[in-house]
Each structure stands twice: as C-alpha cells, then as structure tokens.
Design an enzyme around this catalytic site. Sequence first.
Site, mmCIF file in Angstrom:
data_model
loop_
_atom_site.group_PDB
_atom_site.id
_atom_site.type_symbol
_atom_site.label_atom_id
_atom_site.label_comp_id
_atom_site.label_asym_id
_atom_site.label_seq_id
_atom_site.Cartn_x
_atom_site.Cartn_y
_atom_site.Cartn_z
ATOM 1 C CB ILE A 17 -0.751 -0.075 1.183
ATOM 2 C CG1 ILE A 17 -2.007 -0.737 0.788
ATOM 3 C CG2 ILE A 17 -1.882 1.411 1.701
ATOM 4 C CD1 ILE A 17 -2.651 -1.416 2.354
ATOM 5 N NE ARG A 37 11.339 -3.404 8.892
ATOM 6 C CZ ARG A 37 10.757 -4.588 9.800
ATOM 7 N NH1 ARG A 37 10.815 -5.382 10.344
ATOM 8 N NH2 ARG A 37 9.859 -5.417 8.496
ATOM 9 C CB VAL A 63 8.209 3.742 12.263
ATOM 10 C CG1 VAL A 63 8.334 3.645 10.681
ATOM 11 C CG2 VAL A 63 7.190 1.983 12.230
ATOM 12 C CE1 TYR A 162 -2.164 -5.840 11.201
ATOM 13 C CE2 TYR A 162 -4.692 -5.973 10.927
ATOM 14 C CZ TYR A 162 -3.428 -5.130 10.952
ATOM 15 O OH TYR A 162 -3.388 -4.162 9.388
ATOM 16 C CB VAL A 195 -5.281 -3.770 0.680
ATOM 17 C CG1 VAL A 195 -4.601 -3.120 -0.338
ATOM 18 C CG2 VAL A 195 -6.282 -3.459 1.228
ATOM 19 C CB THR A 197 -0.442 -5.803 0.872
ATOM 20 O OG1 THR A 197 -0.691 -6.262 1.762
ATOM 21 C CG2 THR A 197 -0.755 -4.789 -0.171
#
Length: 266
Positions: A17, A37, A63, A162, A195, A197
């Site tokens: 995304i 990364r 992050v 999550y 999505v 990915t």
Amino acid sequence: MLLADRVVVITGGGRGIGRAIAELFYREGARVAIASRNTKNLQTVSMALNSGDHRIVPFRCDVSSRDEVEVMIGNVVEVWDRIDILVNNAGTGGMTPIAPADEPGADEAVEKRWLEILSTNLTGAYYCTREAVRHMPSGGTGRILNVSSVLGKFGVPGYAAYCASKHGLIGFTKALALELAPRAITVNAICPGWVDTDMARQGVEESARRLGVTPEEFRRQAEGRVPLGRFIAPEEVARLALFLASEAGAGITGQSINLDGGAAMW
Ligand code: NAP
C-alpha cells in the site's frame, strides 16, 4: 498535479500500500520520502520512479526505534525544509493467541510478537507524528494519514495485538485531530479491508493452515464475506489517501474511513 511541491513522508513506502501511495503522490507532483527497513525495496521504487529531479528519496528507518525516526525526519527536513503530509503506513501483523499451544517458549514467542506489532503499528506512528508535526506548516496544507484497518473497527480471534494496535490508531487519530485543529492540520485514518499485498497473502496462508483448507479456498471464503465480493487493490487505497491529502480533503478531520467493499458499515 494535486500535490505540487508538497513534502510527503510515507513510512513503509517500499512495497504494498505504501508503494502505491508513493507512486500516486509522486505523479501528483509531491516530493516524497519513503522510509522503511529494507533499503533494497526503497531503492527499487525510487529508481523506478525518479525522472532525474530527485523528487522521491529513500530513507532507511525502523519506525519502532525513536532514534531512527528522529534521524529520518531530521534528514527529510534537511533536504526539503518542512513536511506537509505524513502517511503512517508501516505495519506488521501475525497471530498473537492469548492461549497458544502448550509448547515450551510459546508464551514468550507470542509476547515478542505482541510487542513488535504494538511498537511498529502504534508507537511507530506516534514517534513519526511527533517528529513530523514539529516541521508541519499551519497554513492548511498539513495532513496526517494513519493507515489503520477494518480490524480497528471489529475483532478477529487470534489477532488481539493487531486489532488492539489498529483500534488504538483510530483513538490516536481522533485525539490528535482535536489537538492539531487549531493549526489547521487534519488527521484521518484509512481503514482498508483485505488489500492484495504481501501482508494479505501471509494472512490468507496463515488462516488457511489454521482452518485446514487451501489458501485458494480460504481466499474464496474471505471474498464471499465481502459484499462487493473482492479484495481491494493497493491503488484504490492510494486514491483515497490522495483525496484526503489534497485540497479536497481540507475539511475532513478525525475520521476513520472504511475502504473494504462494504465489510464494515460503521
Ligand atoms: P506489506 O506489503 O507487508 O508492507 C508493510 C510495509 O511496512 C513494508 O513497506 C515494510 O517495509 C513496512 N514496515 C514493517 N515494519 C516496519 C518497521 N518496523 N519500520 C519501518 N517500516 C516497516 O503490507 P501492506 O498491506 O502494504 O500494509 C500497509 C499498511 O496497511 C499496514 O499498516 C497494514 O496493517 C495496513 N493494512 C493492510 C491490509 C491488507 O489486507 N493488506 C488491510 C488493512 C490494513 P520493510 O519491511 O522494508 O520495513
């Protein structure tokens, strides 16, 4: 050119995304910093897009590390002086069952995963936002987009970390929208369903294994539960992000917008 000259930071911009958002924002005239990364992925994206004007620049950054985020945002500001738009997209998933199989080390493995998910998806967004906001103008171009999920709206068994991180990101969005409204900086969350990915592929494989079906069968079942009957393409998420990031989105703040083929209606 809806984003001409805007300076954008997109975490996790090397694939999925984030990459789709980086490509669209670049095409719309933005100067785009992509941060994650894996520098190889980042360089592939910047080399594929850059047309010699260096409007897309890769920055290595985990992050979940406060120090790395400070350095990354500092470097972006050194190159482009300010940040107009921050897209907190970097994220990680995986199962974190509260009662894992009775095997040695199972609790420790789940706890490690729990901490990774929370520190990437939630604390990572906090670090990036805190640093970016210091360099965001108050003239009405400031935007923060948090990529949450429909799992920020409902729960799925086995995915407590999550779901907690994505629900948390929506709370973060609402509080921050109020805090930054006096500076005309808008803060919104995008809540995608499935999505197409790497993350979705891993999720499909993991769920298929757990249920003892093939990944193809699990995907058919998952699509069957979506009213529009399909997964979302990363480019569709990018188009919603563009709307919110552009002038058209200036009056929208504190919202968490589903993009999920109708799977969640609240
Ligand atoms: P993806 O293809 O797995 O990409 C995840 C991105 O996050 C990668 O670019 C990865 O880059 C980056 N990342 C992960 N951990 C990081 C860290 N510690 N520091 C910096 N970057 C990190 O997944 P995706 O589907 O594009 O996911 C993007 C966002 O959408 C995530 O927040 C995800 O939760 C959310 N989402 C996805 C779906 C879906 O079905 N795919 C649905 C709802 C929401 P590196 O590996 O290079 O660090």
